[in-house]
Design a protein around this motif. Structure first.
Motif, PDB file in Angstrom:
ATOM      1  N   TRP A 138      28.971  13.986 -14.645  1.00  0.00           N
ATOM      2  CA  TRP A 138      28.253  14.897 -13.761  1.00  0.00           C
ATOM      3  C   TRP A 138      28.652  16.344 -14.007  1.00  0.00           C
ATOM      4  CZ3 TRP A 138      28.967  11.219  -8.974  1.00  0.00           C
ATOM      5  CH2 TRP A 138      28.116  10.115  -9.154  1.00  0.00           C
ATOM      6  N   GLU A 139      29.618  16.881 -13.291  1.00  0.00           N
ATOM      7  CA  GLU A 139      29.907  18.322 -13.377  1.00  0.00           C
ATOM      8  C   GLU A 139      30.203  18.783 -14.799  1.00  0.00           C
ATOM      9  OE1 GLU A 139      31.605  16.944  -9.342  1.00  0.00           O
ATOM     10  OE2 GLU A 139      31.443  16.198 -11.410  1.00  0.00           O
ATOM     11  N   GLN A 140      30.891  17.952 -15.595  1.00  0.00           N
ATOM     12  CA  GLN A 140      31.199  18.322 -16.974  1.00  0.00           C
ATOM     13  C   GLN A 140      30.490  17.406 -17.969  1.00  0.00           C
ATOM     14  OE1 GLN A 140      35.417  19.284 -17.717  1.00  0.00           O
ATOM     15  NE2 GLN A 140      35.750  19.274 -15.498  1.00  0.00           N
ATOM     16  N   GLY A 141      29.429  16.786 -17.507  1.00  0.00           N
ATOM     17  CA  GLY A 141      28.689  15.872 -18.369  1.00  0.00           C
ATOM     18  C   GLY A 141      28.079  16.571 -19.565  1.00  0.00           C
ATOM     19  N   SER A 142      27.922  15.820 -20.643  1.00  0.00           N
ATOM     20  CA  SER A 142      27.354  16.366 -21.874  1.00  0.00           C
ATOM     21  C   SER A 142      26.389  15.350 -22.467  1.00  0.00           C
ATOM     22  CB  SER A 142      28.473  16.658 -22.881  1.00  0.00           C
ATOM     23  OG  SER A 142      27.960  16.776 -24.194  1.00  0.00           O
ATOM     24  N   ARG A 143      25.348  15.844 -23.102  1.00  0.00           N
ATOM     25  CA  ARG A 143      24.386  14.945 -23.740  1.00  0.00           C
ATOM     26  C   ARG A 143      25.047  14.123 -24.833  1.00  0.00           C
ATOM     27  NH1 ARG A 143      21.458  16.997 -28.127  1.00  0.00           N
ATOM     28  NH2 ARG A 143      19.555  16.142 -27.203  1.00  0.00           N
ATOM     29  N   TYR A 144      26.200  14.554 -25.322  1.00  0.00           N
ATOM     30  CA  TYR A 144      26.880  13.845 -26.406  1.00  0.00           C
ATOM     31  C   TYR A 144      27.790  12.732 -25.911  1.00  0.00           C
ATOM     32  CZ  TYR A 144      25.114  17.726 -29.139  1.00  0.00           C
ATOM     33  OH  TYR A 144      24.280  18.642 -29.736  1.00  0.00           O
ATOM     34  N   THR A 145      27.986  12.624 -24.602  1.00  0.00           N
ATOM     35  CA  THR A 145      28.928  11.645 -24.045  1.00  0.00           C
ATOM     36  C   THR A 145      28.212  10.585 -23.219  1.00  0.00           C
ATOM     37  OG1 THR A 145      30.788  13.193 -23.999  1.00  0.00           O
ATOM     38  CG2 THR A 145      30.888  11.341 -22.471  1.00  0.00           C
ATOM     39  N   ASP A 359      22.201  10.275 -16.578  1.00  0.00           N
ATOM     40  CA  ASP A 359      23.588  10.746 -16.634  1.00  0.00           C
ATOM     41  C   ASP A 359      24.451  10.023 -17.661  1.00  0.00           C
ATOM     42  OD1 ASP A 359      23.771   8.316 -15.351  1.00  0.00           O
ATOM     43  OD2 ASP A 359      24.523   9.116 -13.454  1.00  0.00           O
ATOM     44  N   HIS A 360      23.853   9.127 -18.449  1.00  0.00           N
ATOM     45  CA  HIS A 360      24.562   8.418 -19.509  1.00  0.00           C
ATOM     46  C   HIS A 360      25.686   7.526 -18.970  1.00  0.00           C
ATOM     47  CE1 HIS A 360      23.315  11.594 -22.775  1.00  0.00           C
ATOM     48  NE2 HIS A 360      22.285  11.142 -22.051  1.00  0.00           N
ATOM     49  N   GLN A 361      25.576   7.116 -17.713  1.00  0.00           N
ATOM     50  CA  GLN A 361      26.540   6.218 -17.097  1.00  0.00           C
ATOM     51  C   GLN A 361      26.022   4.784 -17.195  1.00  0.00           C
ATOM     52  OE1 GLN A 361      29.660   6.418 -15.655  1.00  0.00           O
ATOM     53  NE2 GLN A 361      29.463   4.194 -15.467  1.00  0.00           N
ATOM     54  N   SER A 362      26.908   3.850 -17.558  1.00  0.00           N
ATOM     55  CA  SER A 362      26.482   2.452 -17.601  1.00  0.00           C
ATOM     56  C   SER A 362      26.454   1.875 -16.196  1.00  0.00           C
ATOM     57  CB  SER A 362      27.426   1.629 -18.476  1.00  0.00           C
ATOM     58  OG  SER A 362      28.443   1.008 -17.719  1.00  0.00           O
ATOM     59  N   THR A 363      25.762   0.759 -16.056  1.00  0.00           N
ATOM     60  CA  THR A 363      25.685   0.078 -14.765  1.00  0.00           C
ATOM     61  C   THR A 363      26.718  -1.037 -14.651  1.00  0.00           C
ATOM     62  OG1 THR A 363      23.952  -1.404 -15.618  1.00  0.00           O
ATOM     63  CG2 THR A 363      23.236   0.606 -14.470  1.00  0.00           C
ATOM     64  N   LEU A 364      27.698  -1.049 -15.552  1.00  0.00           N
ATOM     65  CA  LEU A 364      28.794  -2.012 -15.437  1.00  0.00           C
ATOM     66  C   LEU A 364      29.404  -1.904 -14.048  1.00  0.00           C
ATOM     67  CD1 LEU A 364      30.492  -4.067 -17.160  1.00  0.00           C
ATOM     68  CD2 LEU A 364      32.121  -2.191 -17.474  1.00  0.00           C
ATOM     69  N   GLY A 365      29.694  -3.046 -13.443  1.00  0.00           N
ATOM     70  CA  GLY A 365      30.223  -3.038 -12.085  1.00  0.00           C
ATOM     71  C   GLY A 365      31.686  -3.429 -12.019  1.00  0.00           C
ATOM     72  N   ALA A 366      32.109  -3.879 -10.839  1.00  0.00           N
ATOM     73  CA  ALA A 366      33.511  -4.233 -10.617  1.00  0.00           C
ATOM     74  C   ALA A 366      33.586  -5.401  -9.642  1.00  0.00           C
ATOM     75  CB  ALA A 366      34.283  -3.044 -10.060  1.00  0.00           C
ATOM     76  N   PHE A 367      34.645  -6.174  -9.766  1.00  0.00           N
ATOM     77  CA  PHE A 367      34.936  -7.216  -8.796  1.00  0.00           C
ATOM     78  C   PHE A 367      35.739  -6.606  -7.655  1.00  0.00           C
ATOM     79  CE2 PHE A 367      34.278  -9.477 -12.750  1.00  0.00           C
ATOM     80  CZ  PHE A 367      33.549 -10.596 -12.363  1.00  0.00           C
ATOM     81  N   VAL A 368      35.427  -7.010  -6.436  1.00  0.00           N
ATOM     82  CA  VAL A 368      36.204  -6.583  -5.278  1.00  0.00           C
ATOM     83  C   VAL A 368      36.639  -7.827  -4.527  1.00  0.00           C
ATOM     84  CG1 VAL A 368      34.146  -6.311  -3.822  1.00  0.00           C
ATOM     85  CG2 VAL A 368      36.259  -5.102  -3.224  1.00  0.00           C
ATOM     86  N   THR A 397      19.121  12.251  -8.220  1.00  0.00           N
ATOM     87  CA  THR A 397      20.283  12.926  -7.628  1.00  0.00           C
ATOM     88  C   THR A 397      21.356  13.176  -8.680  1.00  0.00           C
ATOM     89  OG1 THR A 397      19.855  11.862  -5.496  1.00  0.00           O
ATOM     90  CG2 THR A 397      22.068  12.737  -5.864  1.00  0.00           C
ATOM     91  N   ALA A 398      21.594  12.167  -9.521  1.00  0.00           N
ATOM     92  CA  ALA A 398      22.616  12.305 -10.554  1.00  0.00           C
ATOM     93  C   ALA A 398      22.281  13.428 -11.525  1.00  0.00           C
ATOM     94  CB  ALA A 398      22.773  10.984 -11.307  1.00  0.00           C
ATOM     95  N   ALA A 399      21.006  13.550 -11.869  1.00  0.00           N
ATOM     96  CA  ALA A 399      20.598  14.604 -12.800  1.00  0.00           C
ATOM     97  C   ALA A 399      20.898  15.990 -12.247  1.00  0.00           C
ATOM     98  CB  ALA A 399      19.114  14.472 -13.114  1.00  0.00           C
ATOM     99  N   LYS A 400      20.787  16.151 -10.937  1.00  0.00           N
ATOM    100  CA  LYS A 400      21.084  17.454 -10.302  1.00  0.00           C
ATOM    101  C   LYS A 400      22.574  17.766 -10.310  1.00  0.00           C
ATOM    102  CE  LYS A 400      17.079  17.181  -7.214  1.00  0.00           C
ATOM    103  NZ  LYS A 400      16.632  17.033  -5.816  1.00  0.00           N
ATOM    104  N   LEU A 401      23.400  16.732 -10.410  1.00  0.00           N
ATOM    105  CA  LEU A 401      24.843  16.930 -10.408  1.00  0.00           C
ATOM    106  C   LEU A 401      25.366  17.368 -11.777  1.00  0.00           C
ATOM    107  CD1 LEU A 401      25.907  13.755  -8.378  1.00  0.00           C
ATOM    108  CD2 LEU A 401      25.936  16.129  -7.575  1.00  0.00           C
ATOM    109  N   ARG A 402      24.550  17.169 -12.821  1.00  0.00           N
ATOM    110  CA  ARG A 402      25.002  17.474 -14.178  1.00  0.00           C
ATOM    111  C   ARG A 402      24.774  18.934 -14.514  1.00  0.00           C
ATOM    112  NH1 ARG A 402      25.756  13.434 -17.924  1.00  0.00           N
ATOM    113  NH2 ARG A 402      24.705  14.527 -19.645  1.00  0.00           N
ATOM    114  N   ARG A 403      25.666  19.460 -15.350  1.00  0.00           N
ATOM    115  CA  ARG A 403      25.437  20.825 -15.844  1.00  0.00           C
ATOM    116  C   ARG A 403      24.333  20.763 -16.904  1.00  0.00           C
ATOM    117  NH1 ARG A 403      30.852  21.717 -19.583  1.00  0.00           N
ATOM    118  NH2 ARG A 403      30.389  20.132 -21.148  1.00  0.00           N
ATOM    119  N   PRO A 404      23.606  21.834 -17.111  1.00  0.00           N
ATOM    120  CA  PRO A 404      22.541  21.831 -18.112  1.00  0.00           C
ATOM    121  C   PRO A 404      23.110  21.581 -19.508  1.00  0.00           C
ATOM    122  CG  PRO A 404      22.353  23.740 -16.660  1.00  0.00           C
ATOM    123  CD  PRO A 404      23.692  23.124 -16.369  1.00  0.00           C
ATOM    124  N   ASP A 405      22.390  20.816 -20.307  1.00  0.00           N
ATOM    125  CA  ASP A 405      22.828  20.560 -21.691  1.00  0.00           C
ATOM    126  C   ASP A 405      22.635  21.801 -22.546  1.00  0.00           C
ATOM    127  OD1 ASP A 405      23.731  17.927 -21.504  1.00  0.00           O
ATOM    128  OD2 ASP A 405      21.692  17.139 -21.554  1.00  0.00           O
TER     129      ASP A 405
END
Length: 405
Positions: A138-145, A359-368, A397-405
């Motif tokens: 998000w705040e420091q996101g990059s199109r390369y990551t 946002d280039h984030q995977s949807t991998l989840g977690a066990f709780v 919403t996530a797209a708004k959190l990212r800095r412009p590429d």
């Protein structure tokens, strides 16, 4: 006697050079795809050594099946020793000297952010394996990551959902004083406070990562008389905190919610000292019963004669992600890889995941679940798997959190 004039010799040499050049094309086409991998092998071996085994298994399986685009994968690995400066030195060497086609790896969030910024500057793809900070996408996101593991937001949202059900009103936090710990506390407090406006935050303890004075932290937290505690410490710091907390009665009659404590990397060292009933995210490898996980577990145990840790799953899924992106791109051109990564689907031991275009984030989840002791070892019980897709902010919403590429 046969004689050969100079003109014939010249023609023969030209034909030989042409044939050698032509014959060399298929050989070059089969050259390996070079992946530069960086991680804190000497800094956090409990996680990164199983992680190494995970990516090794994936590489071996993919190469045995013919590689990607008909080419084998070759991972060139470097140890950053848990230091951002060493990670950047390694990244620079991998790109400039080893001529890798892309970068991957990293464990600590501050190191992941440093390598992400390096990738942005060098315009090379970086598939971040482990760092959890939300700033990565998000705040420091990059199109390369692109980032594989479920973020602090996802894990905090899962834990806060469970924490909101508790009667506790007075909360204390204990977290390592660097990017990961700070980010985890911030988002957990935000989400839990929204769900429970009656919550009061009575204490924050920020020990340095790897250098916790557990007795002092436990005593300071105890003095604020919390009803519940959020813990974000891990590794040796967690072991020290549990021991000092048990000695001083910190956890007696208090609920504890704890990031990643249910991962075998961190439960195993606790053994029979594992606290009872902590609400945790983690990986109950002994009890996960799905076809995808059964296949992975059998292959891992056959290859290494050992059981997997969460790091094993992350390493395996990271290489599977890279292979899926390259296959979809049909090329090693960075721009084509970026485009292919947006929306790519990847089969993992936890099921099918997608990398979100926004946002280039995977949807991998977690066990709780909750912690307990069984046969002298810490394990997770009463657990469920939660997909990251159900907890991430929507893509707009996530797209708004990212800095412009």
């Amino acid at each position: 006697m046969m004689t050969i004039d100079r003109r014939s010799i010249g023609a023969w040499l030209a034909a030989t050079v042409f044939a050698a050049t032509f014959a060399g094309v298929p050989a070059r086409a089969a050259d390996p795809i070079r992946i530069g991998e960086i991680n804190s092998y000497s800094g956090i071996p409990a996680f990164t050594e199983p992680y190494r085994k995970g990516w090794q298994l994936a590489v071996e399986e993919i190469n045995a099946a013919g590689g990607v685009l008909g080419r084998p994968l070759d991972v060139i690995s470097r140890d950053d020793a848990g230091r951002p400066a060493d990670a950047i030195t390694a990244a620079n060497e991998l790109v400039s000297r080893e001529k890798v086609d892309l970068l991957t790896g990293t464990f600590f969030s501050n190191i992941g952010l440093a390598v992400s910024d390096f990738a942005r500057q060098k315009k090379i793809l970086f598939v971040a394996a482990e760092p959890l900070t939300d700033a990565m996408i998000w705040e420091q996101g990059s199109r390369y990551t692109f980032r594989l593991r479920p973020s602090n937001w996802v894990q905090a949202a899962i834990l806060a959902e469970e924490a909101a059900k508790l009667p506790a009103k007075r909360w204390a936090t204990i977290a390592p004083n660097y990017e990961y710990g700070q980010s985890a506390v911030k988002v957990f407090k935000q989400i839990l406070s929204e769900k429970r406006p009656d919550i009061e935050w009575v204490s924050e303890q920020w020990p340095p990562q790897g250098k916790i004075d557990a007795g002092a932290v436990a005593q300071a937290t105890l003095a604020t008389r919390p009803d519940a505690i959020l813990n974000v410490t891990f590794g040796p710091d967690l072991v020290k905190l549990v021991r000092e907390g048990n000695t001083r009665g910190l956890f007696r009659d208090r609920q504890v919610v704890s990031f990643i404590t249910g991962e075998p990397e961190y439960l195993d060292p606790l053994k029979d000292e594992t606290p009872e009933g902590w609400i945790v995210t983690g990986y109950p490898w002994q009890s996960v019963d799905t076809p995808e996980h059964d296949k992975f577990l059998a292959a891992y145990q056959a290859r290494f004669n050992d059981y997997p840790r969460l790091g094993s799953v992350v390493g395996y899924a990271t290489i599977r992600t890279i292979a899926a992106i390259i296959e979809r791109a049909g090329s090693l051109d960075t721009e084509k890889l970026i485009e292919a990564g947006r929306g790519v689907e990847v089969e993992t031991p936890f099921g099918l995941i997608t990398f979100r275009p926004a946002d280039h984030q995977s949807t991998l989840g977690a066990f709780v679940g909750r912690t307990t002791v069984k046969d002298g070892r810490g394990v997770m019980v009463d657990f469920t798997y939660r997909s990251g897709a159900d907890y991430l902010p929507d893509e707009a919403t996530a797209a708004k959190l990212r800095r412009p590429d």
